[in-house]
Design a protein around this motif. Structure first.
Motif, short mmCIF file in Angstrom:
data_model
loop_
_atom_site.label_atom_id
_atom_site.label_comp_id
_atom_site.label_asym_id
_atom_site.label_seq_id
_atom_site.Cartn_x
_atom_site.Cartn_y
_atom_site.Cartn_z
N ALA A 1 9.75 2.89 -3.41
CA ALA A 1 8.59 2.06 -3.72
C ALA A 1 9.04 0.68 -4.18
N GLY A 2 10.05 0.64 -5.04
CA GLY A 2 10.56 -0.63 -5.54
C GLY A 2 11.14 -1.50 -4.43
N THR A 3 11.84 -0.86 -3.49
CA THR A 3 12.41 -1.59 -2.35
C THR A 3 11.29 -2.18 -1.50
N LEU A 4 10.24 -1.41 -1.25
CA LEU A 4 9.12 -1.90 -0.45
C LEU A 4 8.42 -3.08 -1.13
N SER B 1 0.83 -1.21 0.00
CA SER B 1 0.00 0.00 0.00
C SER B 1 0.86 1.26 0.00
N LEU B 2 1.90 1.26 0.82
CA LEU B 2 2.79 2.41 0.87
C LEU B 2 3.52 2.58 -0.46
N ALA B 3 3.93 1.48 -1.06
CA ALA B 3 4.62 1.55 -2.36
C ALA B 3 3.70 2.16 -3.42
N GLU B 4 2.43 1.80 -3.39
CA GLU B 4 1.49 2.38 -4.34
C GLU B 4 1.33 3.89 -4.10
N LEU B 5 1.30 4.30 -2.84
CA LEU B 5 1.19 5.72 -2.53
C LEU B 5 2.43 6.50 -2.98
N LEU B 6 3.59 5.88 -2.82
CA LEU B 6 4.83 6.56 -3.21
C LEU B 6 4.94 6.69 -4.72
#
Length: 64
Positions: free
Chosen positions: A36-39, A23-28
């Motif tokens: 985002a890629g790391t997450l 979810s955080l990656a999508e927000l970033l």
């Protein structure tokens, strides 16, 4: 989101931790693609390790 990740880690809830990361990656998104890629990669690793196929597929979709 960061407090959610910390809580999920402490409670040993890998499913929710991976979901929070996705979810955080999508927000970033495009704002911070490296983070985002790391997450997404970490979430995919958690999902694969625990057999969460739906989350793994979601991570693969975000990595594509």
């Amino acid at each position: 989101m960061c407090s959610s990740d910390l809580r999920n880690t402490r409670l040993e809830c890998p499913h929710y931790r991976a979901q929070t990361m996705l979810s955080l990656a999508e927000l970033l998104g495009a704002r911070d693609p490296a983070r985002a890629g790391t997450l997404v990669a970490e979430a995919r690793s958690i999902a694969a390790r625990h057999g969460f196929e739906g989350l793994r597929a979601e991570a693969d979709r975000l990595l594509a």
